[in-house]
Scaffold this active site. Structure first.
Site, PDB file in Angstrom:
ATOM      1  N   SER A  39       0.835  -1.204   0.000  1.00 51.71           N
ATOM      2  CA  SER A  39       0.000   0.000   0.000  1.00 51.71           C
ATOM      3  C   SER A  39       0.866   1.248   0.000  1.00 51.71           C
ATOM      4  CB  SER A  39      -0.916   0.013   1.240  1.00 51.71           C
ATOM      5  OG  SER A  39      -0.154   0.262   2.410  1.00 51.71           O
ATOM      6  N   SER A  41       0.938   3.762   2.234  1.00 50.22           N
ATOM      7  CA  SER A  41       0.948   4.488   3.505  1.00 50.22           C
ATOM      8  C   SER A  41       2.328   4.997   3.902  1.00 50.22           C
ATOM      9  CB  SER A  41       0.404   3.591   4.627  1.00 50.22           C
ATOM     10  OG  SER A  41       1.294   2.530   4.902  1.00 50.22           O
ATOM     11  N   LYS A 102       5.481   0.618   9.329  1.00 50.78           N
ATOM     12  CA  LYS A 102       5.301   2.037   9.638  1.00 50.78           C
ATOM     13  C   LYS A 102       6.593   2.577  10.232  1.00 50.78           C
ATOM     14  CE  LYS A 102       0.745   1.778   8.870  1.00 50.78           C
ATOM     15  NZ  LYS A 102       0.087   2.408   7.702  1.00 50.78           N
ATOM     16  N   SER A 209      -2.836   6.756   5.948  1.00 48.23           N
ATOM     17  CA  SER A 209      -2.249   5.756   6.831  1.00 48.23           C
ATOM     18  C   SER A 209      -3.143   5.523   8.040  1.00 48.23           C
ATOM     19  CB  SER A 209      -0.862   6.218   7.310  1.00 48.23           C
ATOM     20  OG  SER A 209      -0.307   5.291   8.221  1.00 48.23           O
TER      21      SER A 209
END
Length: 261
Positions: A39, A41, A102, A209
């Site tokens: 993705s 994010s 992250k 996110s």
């Protein structure tokens, strides 16, 4: 005699291949884990289609970085350093069990808040400096085929999708890119106090996110315990912008072996 030698040679080859596969499996289980970026994010630090290996030894082993009780634990850890603010980390989502990636923003005991899109850590602003515009093609990305989010809403397929880019500097001096798409509810948050043994994560593509700013009751990440950390992402090994890594014309050669900061 020749037939015996031939059979012996085949058997030795089989043993060599089996041994190599076993070593590769153990190496993967104990030390590194492959990870595809699914993705957007973490743009522009990580792009959809980036492939990397996660260093599972970075922080000492947990139940997810060393499965099957293969490691010797001392106080729940083996060897490794402490997670540091600014690290890009792969971890197991506390609710869904999916693997997420992250940036580590908050350490145990930290107070984290976002005000007007600006990050504050323990009351100290993490300054943002404008750093131009991130440009990508508005088209389906990766095997899933998601479309990117754009600050210039209404762009047509094949057009330029734009996002404002800033360089954010965290306490301690780690500087990294963040992107802005729009003003969102996550641009203004309450103060989060990170519990002992837990960590607070955010995506670099802040408006795209679902991270620790979203509570676990809302299927967000919330606070992530150490036991859920899998490892640190240090370098992009391979990158492809297409729906399949076999589409060699979509490879991003300029990202091969790129250091993650």
């Amino acid at each position: 005699m020749a037939k015996t030698d031939e059979k012996g040679g085949i058997w030795e080859t089989v043993k060599t291949v089996v041994s190599a596969l076993l070593i590769a499996g153990i190496f993967r289980t104990l030390f590194f884990q492959p990870f595809w970026i699914p993705s957007g994010s973490m743009k522009d630090t990580l792009l959809v289609g980036d492939f990397l290996f996660v260093n599972k030894m970075a922080y000492g082993y947990s139940q997810y970085s060393c499965p099957f009780s293969l490691c010797t634990f001392i106080d729940g850890r083996w060897f490794g350093s402490q997670p540091e603010r600014g690290d890009v980390v792969v971890f197991r989502h506390p609710v869904t069990g999916s693997d997420f990636i992250k940036r580590l923003i908050g350490l145990p005991g930290d107070r984290i808040q976002v005000r007007g899109g600006v990050l504050y850590i323990n009351g100290e602003e993490a300054p943002q400096e404008p750093d131009g515009t991130f440009v990508e093609t508005y088209d389906q990305q990766g095997p899933v085929g998601n479309l990117p989010q754009c600050e210039n809403a209404g762009v047509q397929v094949g057009g330029e999708c734009l996002k404002s880019r800033f360089t954010e500097t965290l306490p301690g001096g780690v500087a990294h890119d963040i992107l802005n798409v729009r003003t969102s509810r996550l641009d203004d948050t309450p103060v989060y106090t990170v519990p002992e043994g837990n960590y607070f994560f955010m995506g670099d593509n802040r408006d795209n996110s679902t991270d620790s700013r979203v509570s676990q009751s809302a299927m967000g990440v919330g606070f992530v315990p150490f036991e859920n950390l899998i490892g640190r992402a240090d370098r992009v090994i391979f990158s492809s912008a297409g729906r399949s890594m076999l589409f060699f014309w979509t490879w991003r050669a300029d990202r091969f072996y790129e250091k993650i900061v």
